[in-house]
Scaffold this active site. Sequence first.
Site, PDB file in Angstrom:
ATOM      1  N   ILE A   1      55.225  73.179  -7.688  1.00 33.81           N
ATOM      2  CA  ILE A   1      55.303  74.076  -8.844  1.00 33.81           C
ATOM      3  C   ILE A   1      54.100  75.009  -8.875  1.00 33.81           C
ATOM      4  CG2 ILE A   1      55.369  74.190 -11.363  1.00 33.81           C
ATOM      5  CD1 ILE A   1      57.914  73.037 -10.181  1.00 33.81           C
TER       6      ILE A   1
ATOM      7  N   LYS B   1      51.284  62.338 -17.994  1.00 34.06           N
ATOM      8  CA  LYS B   1      51.804  63.658 -18.346  1.00 34.06           C
ATOM      9  C   LYS B   1      51.939  63.807 -19.862  1.00 34.06           C
ATOM     10  CE  LYS B   1      52.571  66.281 -15.675  1.00 34.06           C
ATOM     11  NZ  LYS B   1      51.647  67.229 -14.995  1.00 34.06           N
TER      12      LYS B   1
ATOM     13  N   TYR C   1      52.567  57.301 -14.558  1.00 33.68           N
ATOM     14  CA  TYR C   1      52.663  58.744 -14.340  1.00 33.68           C
ATOM     15  C   TYR C   1      53.188  59.444 -15.595  1.00 33.68           C
ATOM     16  CZ  TYR C   1      54.430  63.253 -12.853  1.00 33.68           C
ATOM     17  OH  TYR C   1      54.696  64.602 -12.777  1.00 33.68           O
TER      18      TYR C   1
END
Length: 316
Positions: free
Chosen positions: A32, A185, A181
């Site tokens: 990204i 985030k 994870y």
Amino acid sequence: MSSPSPNLSWDVHRLPPAEGRTFLVTGGNAGIGYFTAEQLAATGAVVVLGGRDRAKGEAAMASIRSRVPGALVRHLRLDLADLSSLPAAVAGLDLDRLDAVVHNAGVALDDPPRRVTEDGHELMFGTNHLGHFALTRWLAPLLTAAPAARVVTVGSFAARSERLDLGDLQSNQDYRPKRTYGRSKLAQMSFGFELDRRLRATGSTVLSVVAHPGGALDSLTPSRPPVRVTSPGERLRALPATLLVQGKDAGAWPVVRAVLDPEVAGGQLWGPRVFGLRGLPRREPVLPHMADPAVAARLWAASGELAGVDPGLGFR
């Protein structure tokens, strides 16, 4: 938080010019981050790719220049897992001001064992959240010097189903890679919304915006040799998935809009239009657990202590 707005006038293929502005994209050498940098470079802005590996940065810059003639790109050695290195890295920017930083770089582990950063923090929480928290502190003077700078934090669809465990932020007691994870985030997103509240309280002109790429797969992403090569076979096998998800080039669209669109305001969340997974970028409603002020305040205090930085992050 107000309701989402469609604003159908935005064209992902005809971005507004941004000559004279400088943007830093962490993790801009792949995924990204790479496509965010490529798209921003097409506006005429100077784009700095922050990353640990110089060779990967050089490859990403060569790829961008091959697709964007005259692209103004440079590499900055940046290691978010080593908090003590960040002041020198920011000094290496050699800038008087910075118009936007995209907090994109991240680590995603699929399997145990639990790993730690140079500073002893759990690797995903330490890199994805604490690294960007501390980086914001050292970038604050450059962002404040710009007329209308933005901090764009890249979250994840995975954060929707997670909740922060304030008593175990570093997964010492319960380490499950995918959950850790997702929580890292979520911590990033909580930081982005809390930063906006604090910036507004001080009357700062800096905006804090959160964006996420939805479902973005390598197998649906166009090739960018030598950064990434997607084989025809990979793309063919992944075609059925296009009903729900997209490639990382499209996953960068909400991030780029959060950087460039003059109608974007602080405290907003931007993501893909179709179920938050694919499609053109749109403003999304912010789920309560992502922006809970009480949780965010406790996370903020803990982050400042763990990262060893002024909890005011240098914004005055």
